[in-house]
Each structure stands twice: as structure tokens, then as C-alpha cells.
Write a protein that holds these residues in place. Structure first.
Motif, PDB file in Angstrom:
ATOM      1  N   GLY A  43       0.804  -1.214   0.000  1.00  0.00           N
ATOM      2  CA  GLY A  43       0.000   0.000   0.000  1.00  0.00           C
ATOM      3  C   GLY A  43       0.838   1.265   0.000  1.00  0.00           C
ATOM      4  N   ARG A  44       1.993   1.207   0.652  1.00  0.00           N
ATOM      5  CA  ARG A  44       2.871   2.379   0.696  1.00  0.00           C
ATOM      6  C   ARG A  44       3.664   2.546  -0.594  1.00  0.00           C
ATOM      7  NH1 ARG A  44       3.601   0.126   5.950  1.00  0.00           N
ATOM      8  NH2 ARG A  44       5.550  -0.876   5.322  1.00  0.00           N
ATOM      9  N   LEU A  45       3.911   1.449  -1.314  1.00  0.00           N
ATOM     10  CA  LEU A  45       4.758   1.489  -2.498  1.00  0.00           C
ATOM     11  C   LEU A  45       4.018   1.785  -3.798  1.00  0.00           C
ATOM     12  CD1 LEU A  45       7.135  -1.579  -1.941  1.00  0.00           C
ATOM     13  CD2 LEU A  45       7.716   0.842  -1.729  1.00  0.00           C
ATOM     14  N   LEU A  46       2.716   1.609  -3.814  1.00  0.00           N
ATOM     15  CA  LEU A  46       1.989   1.759  -5.078  1.00  0.00           C
ATOM     16  C   LEU A  46       2.194   3.149  -5.668  1.00  0.00           C
ATOM     17  CD1 LEU A  46      -1.492   0.039  -4.615  1.00  0.00           C
ATOM     18  CD2 LEU A  46       0.534  -0.835  -5.781  1.00  0.00           C
ATOM     19  N   PRO A  47       2.553   3.222  -6.938  1.00  0.00           N
ATOM     20  CA  PRO A  47       2.713   4.534  -7.582  1.00  0.00           C
ATOM     21  C   PRO A  47       1.405   5.320  -7.561  1.00  0.00           C
ATOM     22  CG  PRO A  47       3.653   2.776  -8.934  1.00  0.00           C
ATOM     23  CD  PRO A  47       2.888   2.103  -7.836  1.00  0.00           C
ATOM     24  N   GLY A  48       1.514   6.630  -7.586  1.00  0.00           N
ATOM     25  CA  GLY A  48       0.340   7.481  -7.489  1.00  0.00           C
ATOM     26  C   GLY A  48      -0.601   7.408  -8.671  1.00  0.00           C
ATOM     27  N   ASP A  49      -0.141   6.865  -9.799  1.00  0.00           N
ATOM     28  CA  ASP A  49      -1.014   6.796 -10.969  1.00  0.00           C
ATOM     29  C   ASP A  49      -1.797   5.487 -11.064  1.00  0.00           C
ATOM     30  OD1 ASP A  49       1.193   5.228 -11.485  1.00  0.00           O
ATOM     31  OD2 ASP A  49       1.526   5.974 -13.521  1.00  0.00           O
ATOM     32  N   ILE A  50      -1.676   4.629 -10.047  1.00  0.00           N
ATOM     33  CA  ILE A  50      -2.449   3.382 -10.037  1.00  0.00           C
ATOM     34  C   ILE A  50      -3.913   3.705  -9.738  1.00  0.00           C
ATOM     35  CG2 ILE A  50      -2.826   1.183  -8.853  1.00  0.00           C
ATOM     36  CD1 ILE A  50      -0.400   1.195 -10.667  1.00  0.00           C
ATOM     37  N   ARG A  51      -4.803   3.189 -10.563  1.00  0.00           N
ATOM     38  CA  ARG A  51      -6.232   3.433 -10.380  1.00  0.00           C
ATOM     39  C   ARG A  51      -6.993   2.202  -9.899  1.00  0.00           C
ATOM     40  NH1 ARG A  51      -9.048   6.426 -15.298  1.00  0.00           N
ATOM     41  NH2 ARG A  51     -10.746   6.081 -13.813  1.00  0.00           N
ATOM     42  N   VAL A  52      -6.515   1.009 -10.288  1.00  0.00           N
ATOM     43  CA  VAL A  52      -7.181  -0.233  -9.898  1.00  0.00           C
ATOM     44  C   VAL A  52      -6.134  -1.192  -9.343  1.00  0.00           C
ATOM     45  CG1 VAL A  52      -8.522  -2.228 -10.680  1.00  0.00           C
ATOM     46  CG2 VAL A  52      -8.964   0.035 -11.667  1.00  0.00           C
ATOM     47  N   ALA A  53      -6.442  -1.790  -8.199  1.00  0.00           N
ATOM     48  CA  ALA A  53      -5.582  -2.829  -7.630  1.00  0.00           C
ATOM     49  C   ALA A  53      -6.379  -4.131  -7.575  1.00  0.00           C
ATOM     50  CB  ALA A  53      -5.105  -2.444  -6.229  1.00  0.00           C
ATOM     51  N   TRP A 107      -6.718  -0.862   1.173  1.00  0.00           N
ATOM     52  CA  TRP A 107      -7.563  -1.234   0.030  1.00  0.00           C
ATOM     53  C   TRP A 107      -8.802  -0.350  -0.083  1.00  0.00           C
ATOM     54  CZ3 TRP A 107      -5.355  -5.173  -2.754  1.00  0.00           C
ATOM     55  CH2 TRP A 107      -4.370  -5.938  -2.084  1.00  0.00           C
ATOM     56  N   ARG A 108      -9.160   0.343   0.976  1.00  0.00           N
ATOM     57  CA  ARG A 108     -10.363   1.185   0.979  1.00  0.00           C
ATOM     58  C   ARG A 108     -10.084   2.619   0.559  1.00  0.00           C
ATOM     59  NH1 ARG A 108     -10.637  -2.299   5.407  1.00  0.00           N
ATOM     60  NH2 ARG A 108     -12.472  -3.633   5.434  1.00  0.00           N
ATOM     61  N   ARG A 109      -8.833   2.941   0.248  1.00  0.00           N
ATOM     62  CA  ARG A 109      -8.497   4.315  -0.134  1.00  0.00           C
ATOM     63  C   ARG A 109      -9.380   4.818  -1.265  1.00  0.00           C
ATOM     64  NH1 ARG A 109      -2.185   3.477  -1.093  1.00  0.00           N
ATOM     65  NH2 ARG A 109      -2.811   4.513  -3.033  1.00  0.00           N
ATOM     66  N   ASN A 110      -9.721   6.098  -1.211  1.00  0.00           N
ATOM     67  CA  ASN A 110     -10.605   6.657  -2.232  1.00  0.00           C
ATOM     68  C   ASN A 110      -9.946   6.790  -3.598  1.00  0.00           C
ATOM     69  OD1 ASN A 110     -12.771   6.903  -0.481  1.00  0.00           O
ATOM     70  ND2 ASN A 110     -12.241   8.990   0.120  1.00  0.00           N
ATOM     71  N   ASP A 111      -8.607   6.823  -3.653  1.00  0.00           N
ATOM     72  CA  ASP A 111      -7.935   7.006  -4.943  1.00  0.00           C
ATOM     73  C   ASP A 111      -7.765   5.702  -5.710  1.00  0.00           C
ATOM     74  OD1 ASP A 111      -6.083   6.187  -2.955  1.00  0.00           O
ATOM     75  OD2 ASP A 111      -4.412   6.844  -4.195  1.00  0.00           O
ATOM     76  N   LEU A 112      -8.241   4.595  -5.160  1.00  0.00           N
ATOM     77  CA  LEU A 112      -8.150   3.292  -5.812  1.00  0.00           C
ATOM     78  C   LEU A 112      -9.507   2.618  -5.823  1.00  0.00           C
ATOM     79  CD1 LEU A 112      -5.087   1.778  -3.914  1.00  0.00           C
ATOM     80  CD2 LEU A 112      -5.036   2.592  -6.273  1.00  0.00           C
ATOM     81  N   ILE A 113      -9.743   1.778  -6.819  1.00  0.00           N
ATOM     82  CA  ILE A 113     -10.805   0.779  -6.722  1.00  0.00           C
ATOM     83  C   ILE A 113     -10.113  -0.573  -6.652  1.00  0.00           C
ATOM     84  CG2 ILE A 113     -12.761  -0.324  -7.851  1.00  0.00           C
ATOM     85  CD1 ILE A 113     -13.627   2.299  -8.895  1.00  0.00           C
ATOM     86  N   LEU A 129      -9.590 -10.519   4.015  1.00  0.00           N
ATOM     87  CA  LEU A 129      -8.813  -9.822   2.996  1.00  0.00           C
ATOM     88  C   LEU A 129      -9.679  -9.558   1.759  1.00  0.00           C
ATOM     89  CD1 LEU A 129      -6.063  -8.617   2.439  1.00  0.00           C
ATOM     90  CD2 LEU A 129      -5.314 -10.851   1.588  1.00  0.00           C
ATOM     91  N   ALA A 130     -10.511 -10.521   1.379  1.00  0.00           N
ATOM     92  CA  ALA A 130     -11.443 -10.291   0.275  1.00  0.00           C
ATOM     93  C   ALA A 130     -12.431  -9.184   0.621  1.00  0.00           C
ATOM     94  CB  ALA A 130     -12.186 -11.582  -0.068  1.00  0.00           C
ATOM     95  N   LEU A 131     -12.878  -9.141   1.883  1.00  0.00           N
ATOM     96  CA  LEU A 131     -13.795  -8.095   2.322  1.00  0.00           C
ATOM     97  C   LEU A 131     -13.147  -6.720   2.340  1.00  0.00           C
ATOM     98  CD1 LEU A 131     -15.557  -9.928   5.288  1.00  0.00           C
ATOM     99  CD2 LEU A 131     -16.698  -9.067   3.234  1.00  0.00           C
ATOM    100  N   ALA A 132     -11.820  -6.669   2.448  1.00  0.00           N
ATOM    101  CA  ALA A 132     -11.118  -5.386   2.453  1.00  0.00           C
ATOM    102  C   ALA A 132     -11.233  -4.677   1.109  1.00  0.00           C
ATOM    103  CB  ALA A 132      -9.646  -5.585   2.819  1.00  0.00           C
ATOM    104  N   CYS A 133     -11.478  -5.437   0.053  1.00  0.00           N
ATOM    105  CA  CYS A 133     -11.561  -4.857  -1.292  1.00  0.00           C
ATOM    106  C   CYS A 133     -12.953  -4.285  -1.553  1.00  0.00           C
ATOM    107  CB  CYS A 133     -11.232  -5.920  -2.339  1.00  0.00           C
ATOM    108  SG  CYS A 133      -9.523  -6.482  -2.284  1.00  0.00           S
ATOM    109  N   ASP A 134     -13.018  -3.376  -2.512  1.00  0.00           N
ATOM    110  CA  ASP A 134     -14.299  -2.766  -2.868  1.00  0.00           C
ATOM    111  C   ASP A 134     -15.232  -3.754  -3.543  1.00  0.00           C
ATOM    112  OD1 ASP A 134     -13.539  -0.086  -2.053  1.00  0.00           O
ATOM    113  OD2 ASP A 134     -12.298  -0.006  -3.849  1.00  0.00           O
ATOM    114  N   LEU A 135     -14.689  -4.603  -4.415  1.00  0.00           N
ATOM    115  CA  LEU A 135     -15.482  -5.519  -5.214  1.00  0.00           C
ATOM    116  C   LEU A 135     -14.886  -6.916  -5.140  1.00  0.00           C
ATOM    117  CD1 LEU A 135     -15.740  -3.240  -8.395  1.00  0.00           C
ATOM    118  CD2 LEU A 135     -17.449  -3.452  -6.567  1.00  0.00           C
ATOM    119  N   ARG A 136     -15.746  -7.929  -5.280  1.00  0.00           N
ATOM    120  CA  ARG A 136     -15.295  -9.316  -5.277  1.00  0.00           C
ATOM    121  C   ARG A 136     -15.880 -10.025  -6.493  1.00  0.00           C
ATOM    122  NH1 ARG A 136     -15.321  -7.040  -0.949  1.00  0.00           N
ATOM    123  NH2 ARG A 136     -17.533  -6.601  -1.259  1.00  0.00           N
ATOM    124  N   VAL A 137     -15.006 -10.485  -7.366  1.00  0.00           N
ATOM    125  CA  VAL A 137     -15.404 -11.315  -8.498  1.00  0.00           C
ATOM    126  C   VAL A 137     -15.022 -12.742  -8.137  1.00  0.00           C
ATOM    127  CG1 VAL A 137     -15.111 -11.783 -10.955  1.00  0.00           C
ATOM    128  CG2 VAL A 137     -15.042  -9.423 -10.115  1.00  0.00           C
TER     129      VAL A 137
END
Length: 259
Positions: A43-53, A107-113, A129-137
Motif C-alpha cells: 500500500g505504501r509502495l503503489l505509484p500514485g497513478d495506479i487506479r485499480v488494484a 484497500w479502501r483508499r478513495n484514490d483506488l478501486i 482480505l477479500a472483504l477489504a476490497c471494494d469488489l469481489r469477483v
């Protein structure tokens, strides 16, 4: 590009998409404190231009939960066992659990989905960990279970809040206290899963969803996520005001009048 590869976590970046892989398939991606530290570091290393994780598990299971060695007197090599944690003072135990929770919060940060691609078992810490994400496929073979209560523990890795938000208090209580498995079809029916697909189509479904999530302007997505995340804590009139303020920011931005 590989951003991180250690302690059972591999992170790759392709444009605006980061893929976080739990990469210990021999142990069905059982989780350890070292893995949690690597996830927090991600979470600390992700570049600022990442939109989806995208979060996925390598092998047949998403994650079978906490490495059971943590329950033994010897514990996981180099890590405190649960018995050792219990002997510590309350402040030390609280600080250690808070450190573990950091792997589940960003995973809940507003700058990522964030999207969890779930196949096979997602048990305990894996479920959380799955619940930490916004969406689950989910693949059709996905099975969620919260087994902590059955072990005399509680779910403490930030999973209780999203679970109640998704399925309601009564169903969340039943799932947690019985420890039963929630299969993919039920998960979709009760709102745990955003989408369920055949096992062989999981990767393609996640790719399609990721492409769709990247289509709208990023600023609009960030504002929308912030509105939706805060809706449960705001009253109706507060939410109306938040919508007005967000829309005003978007209009100023589109008109080239942003500060």
C-alpha cells in the motif's frame, strides 16, 4: 514491472493497474505476519497513478486463512505465537494487532478501486482480505467462511465492518458464529460477490471489469467512491450537502477553475 516479491506477496504493475498476488500456493496462501507486513508495504509502495488494484491468490485457493502454526507453542519461525501474545500486556497486544490490521486497511483508499478475484477457499483471514476490497469477483468454486469464532477468537482483521455493511447484522452474525461456508451462488445472492463466473473465466471477467473501471475520468471516480463510502455514516441532509460539494468541485474542475 515487478514492484515487490517477498514473503508470499508478489506485486506487478501494468499501466494504471496493480496486481497483488498471494504467492504461496503450496500452503494455499495461508497468511503470516510477514505476509501482512508485505501487504502493508504494498500500500505504501503503489505509484500514485495506479487506479485499480487487483488482489488474487495463486493456485487452487484464494487464501485458506491464518497459518495454523501461529496456534502452536512454537509459532511461526521469527514471529510471536498467539500464546506469546497472550502473555504480553494489553498495550503491546493492541499495538501488534493494529500492525497486522494495516495489511487490510489501504484497500479502501478513495484514490483506488480494489477488486478481489476469489477462487476456491477464502477462510478467516482470507475472507477478511477479500472483504477489504471494494469488489469481489468470484469463481463458481469460491467458498467463504469466518472460522475465528469456532476457534474461540473473533474476526479482528477489519472484516466485521464491511461484512455487516454488505449483508446486514443478522446474517453477518449467523455467518460468523456458525463458521459455515458461504458458496459462490449464495455470496452473489446476499451481496458478498459482485459477480460469479465459471472457474475458467475468472481472469477474463476481472480483466473486463478492470477495463470498465478505467473508463471514467479518475477524479469523478474518486469523488464518487468517497460519497458512497461515507453515505452510511451521514444523515440524508448531510449526504445531500456532500453531493452538492462534490459536484461543485467537479464542475469547477471541468471548467478549468480548480485551485
Amino acid at each position: 514491472m515487478t514492484l515487490l516479491d517477498k514473503d508470499g506477496v508478489r506485486v506487478t504493475v501494468d499501466g494504471a493497474v496493480a496486481t497483488v498476488t498471494l504467492a504461496d500456493p503450496a500452503r494455499r496462501n495461508a497468511q503470516t505476519p510477514a505476509m501482512w507486513r508485505a501487504l502493508a508495504e504494498t500500500g505504501r509502495l503503489l505509484p500514485g497513478d495506479i487506479r485499480v488494484a487487483v488482489l488474487r491468490g495463486e493456485g487452487v485457493s484464494f487464501s485458506a486463512g491464518l497459518d495454523r502454526r501461529a496456534f502452536t507453542p512454537e509459532g511461526i519461525p521469527g514471529e510471536p505465537s498467539f500464546l506469546a501474545m497472550a502473555r504480553g500486556d494489553a498495550a503491546s497486544m493492541d499495538a501488534l494487532i493494529a500492525e497486522y490490521q494495516e495489511a487490510f486497511t489501504w484497500w479502501r483508499r478513495n484514490d483506488l478501486i480494489t477488486v478481489a478475484a476469489v477462487q476456491g477457499h477464502a477462510i478467516g483471514a482470507g475472507f477478511q482480505l477479500a472483504l477489504a476490497c471494494d469488489l469481489r469477483v468470484c469463481a463458481e468454486d469460491a467458498q467463504f467462511a469466518m472460522r475465528e469464532t469456532s476457534l474461540g477468537l473473533v474476526p479482528d482483521l477489519t472484516g466485521t465492518h464491511p461484512l455487516v455493511s454488505l449483508v446486514g447484522y443478522a446474517r453477518a452474525l449467523e455467518i460468523c458464529t456458525t463458521g459455515r461456508s458461504v458458496h459462490a451462488a449464495e455470496a452473489e445472492r446476499i451481496g458478498l460477490a459482485s459477480l460469479v463466473v465459471p472457474v475458467g473465466e475468472l481472469d477474463a471477467a476481472v480483466s473486463d471489469l478492470t477495463a470498465a473501471l478505467l473508463q471514467p475520468p479518475r477524479a469523478a471516480v474518486i469523488e464518487t467512491k468517497a460519497l458512497l463510502r461515507g453515505a452510511g455514516e451521514r444523515g440524508y441532509d448531510e449526504q445531500r450537502a456532500a453531493e452538492r460539494a462534490a459536484q461543485a468541485r467537479r464542475l469547477r474542475d471541468l471548467a478549468g477553475l480548480s485551485d
